[in-house]
Design a protein around this motif. Sequence first.
Motif, PDB file in Angstrom:
ATOM      1  N   GLN A   1      12.571  37.906  54.439  1.00  0.00           N
ATOM      2  CA  GLN A   1      13.190  36.613  54.701  1.00  0.00           C
ATOM      3  C   GLN A   1      12.151  35.627  55.237  1.00  0.00           C
ATOM      4  O   GLN A   1      11.292  35.997  56.038  1.00  0.00           O
ATOM      5  CB  GLN A   1      14.309  36.755  55.745  1.00  0.00           C
ATOM      6  CG  GLN A   1      15.455  37.634  55.318  1.00  0.00           C
ATOM      7  CD  GLN A   1      16.280  37.033  54.191  1.00  0.00           C
ATOM      8  OE1 GLN A   1      16.448  35.820  54.115  1.00  0.00           O
ATOM      9  NE2 GLN A   1      16.788  37.885  53.319  1.00  0.00           N
ATOM     10  N   LEU A   2      12.257  34.368  54.796  1.00  0.00           N
ATOM     11  CA  LEU A   2      11.404  33.316  55.357  1.00  0.00           C
ATOM     12  C   LEU A   2      12.018  32.894  56.687  1.00  0.00           C
ATOM     13  O   LEU A   2      13.102  32.313  56.717  1.00  0.00           O
ATOM     14  CB  LEU A   2      11.339  32.120  54.412  1.00  0.00           C
ATOM     15  CG  LEU A   2      10.552  30.916  54.936  1.00  0.00           C
ATOM     16  CD1 LEU A   2       9.072  31.258  55.069  1.00  0.00           C
ATOM     17  CD2 LEU A   2      10.733  29.707  54.032  1.00  0.00           C
TER      18      LEU A   2
ATOM     19  N   PRO B   1      22.692  26.815  64.604  1.00  0.00           N
ATOM     20  CA  PRO B   1      23.455  25.779  63.906  1.00  0.00           C
ATOM     21  C   PRO B   1      24.273  26.330  62.743  1.00  0.00           C
ATOM     22  O   PRO B   1      24.981  25.592  62.087  1.00  0.00           O
ATOM     23  CB  PRO B   1      22.359  24.853  63.389  1.00  0.00           C
ATOM     24  CG  PRO B   1      21.156  25.738  63.227  1.00  0.00           C
ATOM     25  CD  PRO B   1      21.280  26.853  64.219  1.00  0.00           C
TER      26      PRO B   1
ATOM     27  N   LEU C   1      27.114  30.840  51.548  1.00  0.00           N
ATOM     28  CA  LEU C   1      25.815  30.170  51.588  1.00  0.00           C
ATOM     29  C   LEU C   1      25.086  30.410  52.900  1.00  0.00           C
ATOM     30  O   LEU C   1      23.894  30.205  53.004  1.00  0.00           O
ATOM     31  CB  LEU C   1      25.979  28.666  51.366  1.00  0.00           C
ATOM     32  CG  LEU C   1      26.343  28.217  49.949  1.00  0.00           C
ATOM     33  CD1 LEU C   1      26.266  26.714  49.846  1.00  0.00           C
ATOM     34  CD2 LEU C   1      25.463  28.862  48.885  1.00  0.00           C
TER      35      LEU C   1
ATOM     36  N   PHE D   1      23.748  36.663  54.632  1.00  0.00           N
ATOM     37  CA  PHE D   1      24.388  37.966  54.763  1.00  0.00           C
ATOM     38  C   PHE D   1      23.824  38.677  55.991  1.00  0.00           C
ATOM     39  O   PHE D   1      22.790  38.293  56.539  1.00  0.00           O
ATOM     40  CB  PHE D   1      24.145  38.823  53.518  1.00  0.00           C
ATOM     41  CG  PHE D   1      22.704  39.197  53.328  1.00  0.00           C
ATOM     42  CD1 PHE D   1      22.169  40.321  53.934  1.00  0.00           C
ATOM     43  CD2 PHE D   1      21.866  38.400  52.553  1.00  0.00           C
ATOM     44  CE1 PHE D   1      20.840  40.659  53.779  1.00  0.00           C
ATOM     45  CE2 PHE D   1      20.519  38.731  52.393  1.00  0.00           C
ATOM     46  CZ  PHE D   1      20.011  39.856  53.006  1.00  0.00           C
TER      47      PHE D   1
ATOM     48  N   GLN E   1      19.817  43.601  59.854  1.00  0.00           N
ATOM     49  CA  GLN E   1      19.021  42.592  59.160  1.00  0.00           C
ATOM     50  C   GLN E   1      19.929  41.456  58.732  1.00  0.00           C
ATOM     51  O   GLN E   1      21.063  41.688  58.335  1.00  0.00           O
ATOM     52  CB  GLN E   1      18.353  43.194  57.927  1.00  0.00           C
ATOM     53  CG  GLN E   1      17.075  43.920  58.273  1.00  0.00           C
ATOM     54  CD  GLN E   1      16.395  44.513  57.070  1.00  0.00           C
ATOM     55  OE1 GLN E   1      16.945  44.528  55.980  1.00  0.00           O
ATOM     56  NE2 GLN E   1      15.197  44.988  57.276  1.00  0.00           N
ATOM     57  N   VAL E   2      19.372  40.240  58.798  1.00  0.00           N
ATOM     58  CA  VAL E   2      20.120  39.101  58.285  1.00  0.00           C
ATOM     59  C   VAL E   2      19.301  38.472  57.167  1.00  0.00           C
ATOM     60  O   VAL E   2      18.089  38.643  57.096  1.00  0.00           O
ATOM     61  CB  VAL E   2      20.404  38.049  59.371  1.00  0.00           C
ATOM     62  CG1 VAL E   2      21.371  38.605  60.393  1.00  0.00           C
ATOM     63  CG2 VAL E   2      19.115  37.573  60.030  1.00  0.00           C
ATOM     64  N   GLY E   3      19.983  37.738  56.289  1.00  0.00           N
ATOM     65  CA  GLY E   3      19.283  37.092  55.191  1.00  0.00           C
ATOM     66  C   GLY E   3      19.915  35.765  54.849  1.00  0.00           C
ATOM     67  O   GLY E   3      21.007  35.446  55.317  1.00  0.00           O
ATOM     68  N   GLY E   4      19.216  35.021  54.009  1.00  0.00           N
ATOM     69  CA  GLY E   4      19.717  33.713  53.596  1.00  0.00           C
ATOM     70  C   GLY E   4      19.566  32.701  54.708  1.00  0.00           C
ATOM     71  O   GLY E   4      18.665  32.788  55.532  1.00  0.00           O
ATOM     72  N   LYS E   5      20.489  31.757  54.734  1.00  0.00           N
ATOM     73  CA  LYS E   5      20.375  30.619  55.649  1.00  0.00           C
ATOM     74  C   LYS E   5      20.276  31.045  57.120  1.00  0.00           C
ATOM     75  O   LYS E   5      19.562  30.424  57.896  1.00  0.00           O
ATOM     76  CB  LYS E   5      21.600  29.718  55.455  1.00  0.00           C
ATOM     77  CG  LYS E   5      21.439  28.365  56.069  1.00  0.00           C
ATOM     78  CD  LYS E   5      21.608  27.272  55.024  1.00  0.00           C
ATOM     79  CE  LYS E   5      21.202  25.919  55.565  1.00  0.00           C
ATOM     80  NZ  LYS E   5      20.549  25.091  54.566  1.00  0.00           N
TER      81      LYS E   5
ATOM     82  N   ALA F   1      18.858  33.624  58.336  1.00  0.00           N
ATOM     83  CA  ALA F   1      17.485  34.046  58.611  1.00  0.00           C
ATOM     84  C   ALA F   1      16.567  32.840  58.627  1.00  0.00           C
ATOM     85  O   ALA F   1      15.665  32.716  59.452  1.00  0.00           O
ATOM     86  CB  ALA F   1      17.024  35.039  57.555  1.00  0.00           C
ATOM     87  N   GLN F   2      16.808  31.920  57.673  1.00  0.00           N
ATOM     88  CA  GLN F   2      15.910  30.785  57.510  1.00  0.00           C
ATOM     89  C   GLN F   2      15.994  29.816  58.689  1.00  0.00           C
ATOM     90  O   GLN F   2      14.989  29.337  59.188  1.00  0.00           O
ATOM     91  CB  GLN F   2      16.271  30.059  56.207  1.00  0.00           C
ATOM     92  CG  GLN F   2      15.216  29.063  55.781  1.00  0.00           C
ATOM     93  CD  GLN F   2      15.650  28.253  54.570  1.00  0.00           C
ATOM     94  OE1 GLN F   2      16.669  28.503  53.945  1.00  0.00           O
ATOM     95  NE2 GLN F   2      14.852  27.249  54.246  1.00  0.00           N
ATOM     96  N   ILE F   3      17.209  29.522  59.100  1.00  0.00           N
ATOM     97  CA  ILE F   3      17.386  28.503  60.137  1.00  0.00           C
ATOM     98  C   ILE F   3      17.547  29.130  61.510  1.00  0.00           C
ATOM     99  O   ILE F   3      17.159  28.566  62.513  1.00  0.00           O
ATOM    100  CB  ILE F   3      18.638  27.640  59.840  1.00  0.00           C
ATOM    101  CG1 ILE F   3      18.582  27.121  58.417  1.00  0.00           C
ATOM    102  CG2 ILE F   3      18.832  26.552  60.859  1.00  0.00           C
ATOM    103  CD1 ILE F   3      18.043  25.761  58.222  1.00  0.00           C
TER     104      ILE F   3
ATOM    105  N   SER G   1      16.734  32.453  62.587  1.00  0.00           N
ATOM    106  CA  SER G   1      16.042  33.696  62.930  1.00  0.00           C
ATOM    107  C   SER G   1      15.673  33.836  64.391  1.00  0.00           C
ATOM    108  O   SER G   1      15.846  34.871  64.998  1.00  0.00           O
ATOM    109  CB  SER G   1      14.755  33.800  62.133  1.00  0.00           C
ATOM    110  OG  SER G   1      14.960  34.653  61.061  1.00  0.00           O
ATOM    111  N   ARG G   2      15.124  32.726  64.894  1.00  0.00           N
ATOM    112  CA  ARG G   2      14.664  32.701  66.270  1.00  0.00           C
ATOM    113  C   ARG G   2      15.796  33.075  67.222  1.00  0.00           C
ATOM    114  O   ARG G   2      15.580  33.569  68.320  1.00  0.00           O
ATOM    115  CB  ARG G   2      14.235  31.271  66.539  1.00  0.00           C
ATOM    116  CG  ARG G   2      13.254  31.033  67.594  1.00  0.00           C
ATOM    117  CD  ARG G   2      12.655  29.640  67.406  1.00  0.00           C
ATOM    118  NE  ARG G   2      13.551  28.712  66.735  1.00  0.00           N
ATOM    119  CZ  ARG G   2      14.151  27.697  67.343  1.00  0.00           C
ATOM    120  NH1 ARG G   2      13.998  27.506  68.613  1.00  0.00           N
ATOM    121  NH2 ARG G   2      14.921  26.876  66.658  1.00  0.00           N
TER     122      ARG G   2
END
Lengths: 788, 155, 152
Positions: free
Chosen positions: A707-708, C54, C84, C87, C112-116, C118-120, C122-123
Motif C-alpha cells: 500500500q502507498l 478522515p 471506495l 478494505f 492489514q488495511v488497503g485502498g483509501k 491505507a493511503q490517507i 495509514s498514519r
Amino acid sequence: MPDTGTITSGGIGDAVQRKEDFRFLTGRGTYTDDINRMGQTYAVFVRSPHAHAKIRSVDTSAASQASGVVSILTGADMVADEVGSLICGWNVVDRHGEGHKAPPHPPLAHDTVKHVGDQVAVVIAETLSEAQAAAELVEVDYEVLAANVDTGSALSGPEIHPEAPSNLCYDWILGEEADVDKALANSAHVTELDIINNRLVPNPMEPRAAIGEYDMATGEYTCFSTSQNPHVLRLILCAFVLGIPETKLKVIAPDVGGGFGSKIFCYAEETTCVWASKKIGRPVKWTSTRSEAFLTDAHGRDHVSHVKLGLDANGKFTALKVETIANMGAYLSTFASSVPTYLYATLLAGQYTTPVIFCNTKAVFTNTVAVDAYRGAGRPEATFVVERIVETAARELGVDPAELRRKNFIQPDQFPYDTPVALTYDTGNYEASLDKAMGMIDYAGFPARRAKSEANGKKRGLGISAYIEACGIAPSAVVGSLGAGVGLWESAQVRFNATGSVSVFTGSHSHGQGHETAFAQLAATKLGIPFENVEVVHGDTSKVPMGMGTYGSRSLAVGGSAIDRACDKIIEKGKKVAAHLLEAAVEDIEFADGNFTVAGTDKSKAMEEIVFAAYVPHDYPEGVEPGMDETAFYDPGNFTYPAGTHIAEVEIDEATGVTEIVDWVAVDDFGNVINPMIVEGQVHGGIAQGVGQALLEGTVYDKDSGQLVTGSYMDYCMPRADDLPSFRVDMTTTACTHNPLGVKGCGEAGAIAAPAALINAITDATGAVTVEMPATPERVWRALQENN
Amino acid sequence: MPSISLTLNGRSVSGEVETKTLLVDYIRENQKLTGTHVGCDTSQCGSCVVHVDGKSVKSCTMLAVQVDGSEVTTIEGLATGEELHPMQEAFRQNHGLQCGFCTPGMVMSAVDLVAGNPDISETEIREGLEGNICRCTGYHNIVKSVQAGAKAMGG
Amino acid sequence: MKLEGTYIINASKEEVWKAMNDPAILQQAIPGCESLEKISDTQFTAVIKAKIGPVKASFTGEVNLENLNPPHSYTLTGEGKGGLAGFATGSADVSLNEHNDGTELIYLVDAQVGGKIAQIGSRLVGGAAKKLSDKFFSRFAAVINGEEENPE
C-alpha cells in the motif's frame, strides 16, 4: 486587449514581464478541467486497492442500474476492441545485446492488477457524483498475490510479469568494467558509498485531466489533455494504442498547471476517455483527484546504488564504478527505460576528468506505480552519486572539498571534452562558477560562522554541489542508435500577418516556463519588430506543426533554435523582396533592427513594408512565392551542458534534529539568457524541488501490503513557504557552441544541484557519513546521536 | 434542495443547491467561475481560496449552503475591469507565478494576509502562506510579490 | 500491523469462551457493529462502521473462527470491504488462561488495511486499531460481567 504590463523593450536579455500572467492572475486561464463540452459525461475509474492480485471477476450489474450511469467499461471490453498496450518509446539494449523486457500494459487491466491504483473499469455517468456513487457498486473479486515493492530486493521478490523473470527489465552497462576495476585496484585511495535516491511524487499542482470527444459526422476525435507534448501523445495513441489515423485525432493541451515530467507520458486515462467517447457517442471527461494522482502519476527517482571512487596519491580521480538498481514500477512507462541509463550513466563524469567510468544499471519491476522522468530525470541521480562520493572522499582524505573538486575539474582549454561515458561537452568554465559561489557565501568565513552557531547550541554545515546536466537530448541519429523510438528535433513556424503582427507556432509546450514571453522576445529581436506584435501559439496539434514537446530543459535550446531558423528563412525571403523593391542585388541587402538596407546606402525598407508587399504582391520579384510564413525543424548537433555550483549552509538544532537552511547560493552557467527574470524563477523552483527531495519528500510503500502510505498532502511532505529560505542566484556564462542562440537550458538545474548540496551540508554538520533522504528531523537527530 | 442567495463578485445570485455541494464546486460548476482551482482533496493545497465576507477561506472546506447571505469574492472579482488589484500587479511585477494554477488561491490568501499590515515581514509571509502549496516558484518570488503587494495596498 | 494485549476478565474460562462464541455479546462489544449474523458455528457476517482519520466507511465482511480449541483458544480471521474506502483483513489469535481474578485473555492481532484507508489514514491506523481493540475488550469484559457499558 488587456494591459500586458510594463514592457521594457522586450528584446533578448530583458527581464520583460510575462504575456501569460494577466489571464492567470485574473482567473481566466483555461486548464483542461475548466473546459466543458456539450453533452459531456463524467468518468470515474474503479481502481485496485491491492498491490498485486488476480482479477477473478468484475460484476457491474448493480452499478449499471445506478442513477445516471451511461456506461461501464472494463478490461474485457478493451480486449474485445483490440485496444493496444501502452508503450515504452525507448528500447534499452542490455549487456547481452537483448532488448529490455516491456510486458503488456493494458489501459484497463483484465487479468491481473499490478499496483495499488491500477485501473480495472471505468464508470461513465451523467454527473460526476453519479459516476462516483456507481463506481462504489462495481464488485471486483480479487485473488490477492504477494506484493513486491522494495527496490533493493525486487530481484528476489515475488514475480510480477511472466515476461520478465526475476523482475529484471534489463541489465545494462556503460564503460569497461575490467579497466575500471584495474584502475581502482591501483588507486592510492578508494572511497565507497551506498547511496539511495529516494522515490518522489512529482505533484504538479494541476492534477491530470482529459476529455475525449468523437465527432460521428467527420470521424474525428479530439483529446483535451494536460500534456507536455501533445504531438507525442497523439502519435502514441494513434500509432500504437487505438489505431486511429493521425488526421483523425486532434490533441489539445491548453493551459497546463505544471508538469515536471509527469505529464510527458501517455496514460491509461486519456486513452480510455478517447476510446470510450466513440463507444458512447458523447464526450467523456475525467479529472484526477489528488489521491488518484499519488497512485497513478508516474513517480520519479528510486535508485539504490553502490559507488566506488578511486583517487591517486595527489587526489586526482582515477576511476568511478557505479552499480545501480533502478525501480521501473509495475509497467514500463513512456520513457522510463532511458532515465537510469542514457540520462544517468552518461552524466557520471560530472565536471571532472575521471579517466575511466563503469556503470551497471539493473532495472527492476515492482508492484508500484510506474517510475519515469521527473524534473532532471536521471541527471539528479547522477549528480547526487558524483557529488556525494567526491565530498565523502574529501572528508576521508582530510582535504578541502572545494579544492578536491577544483583539482579534478575539466579545464576551460580542454573543451570540447570527450568524457569516458559517451558525451562531448562543448564548453564550460567550472572553476568560474565555483569561485563565484564561494565568494558569495564567504567560504573563508565559514569556520567563524560555525563557531558562532556552536556557541548557540547549533550544528552548522556547508555543502557544495558542482553539477552538470545534459539538455536537449540529441541529435536524433544518435538517440535513435541508442534505442529512442522518436526523433528529438523541434519545429517552429513563423507566420507574419499582412499588417505586420507575427504568430509563432512552436512544437514546444509551456506549462509554467513562460514560452509565450521568451519566444516572443526571441522572435521580436531576431525580426526587429516590437515584442507586443508577437503571439506564441502552442499546444494544439491542429494548429502547430508536428513537434516533440517540452521536457529535459529542451524548449529554448531546441525549440528556440527552430524559431531562430524559421526567422532566418523569413529574413532570407525578405531580402529577395527588398532587393526587388530597392532595385538592388539580393547579395547587397543587409538586414538589421527590422530594416532591409542596401549596403553602403541609406536606401531601406522596414520589415513591415516587405511583409505587406509579400501579401499584396502587386510589385513583386519574379519566381518568389507570395506570403511570409516559414517553417523550420531544428535537430541539434549535440546536447547542451548547463553546469554550475550550488552551496547550501544549514544550521541543525541538536535537540530536535530540525535542519534550517540558513543560506543558499546558486551560480549557474546556462549560456546566453533570453529573460533573466524567468531563468531565475526556474532556478528557484528547481532548488525548491531539490530541497523537497533532500529534506521533506519521501514516498513510502508498505513492504508487506504494497500500500502507498504517503498518499496525500497529509503524509507526503510538500515544501511549503515556511520550509524554504530565499535563494541567492547568480550566473556565469559560456555560450553553447552549437546552437544559433548559444543557450543551454535552465529548467532542471536547481533540482539536479540541490539534493547533494543539502546532504553534503547536513553530513558536514552532523559528522555522519550519510543521512538518507529525506533527511527528516528524526534521521538527522539519530545521525547526531550516532556521531557525537 | 435548499435555495441560497449570496453576493458573488458584487453580483446578487441565488438558486437551488444540493446540501452536499462544496462551495468550490458551486463556484466552478454552478457559477462557471473556473479561476478557483482544485489541487487536492484533503484541504491542504489552498488553490481554492476565496474570500467569504472578506476573509480568506479554502472553498473546499465549506458547503455552498453555508455562504447563504454572504459576500463571496473569487479571483475573477479582484481586479477592476482590466486594472489589476495591487496584489495581482505585484505578482506580475515580481514573477510570483509560473504555471498559474496555485496563483488564484495564493493571491486571495495574500490579500487577506497582508490586510492592515503594509510592512509585513518575510517570516510572517512565509508562515501566513503555509496553507498554500506552489510547486513551481520555490516561493522566493511569491514572498517578494506579497511584500510588494502589501506596500502597494498600503495596509 | 501487529497489535497485542492482555485483559483480565472477572469470569470463568468457560464463561468467557461461551461469550467469545455468542454473536449477541460480540455485537455489543465490537465498536460500530451494526449487525453480526451467525452463518454456522464458525462463520459470521458482519457490518461494521468505522472512522479512521478522515475516512469513514461501512465495512461488510466475513468473520471465521479457526483453530478451535475450546475453552482455551481460537483464531479469528476476517476480511471486510469498505467500498471506495478500501478494505481491511486480519487475524487475531485469542487464548484464555486461568487467573486469580478470573480469566486472562491474551490476543495477538495481525491486520492489514488497503485502498483509501491505507493511503490517507495509514498514519492513524495503528492508533485507531489499538483504540478499537481496547474498546472491544473492555466492553466484552463489561458485557460478561453484566455491567452497563457506556456505548461510547
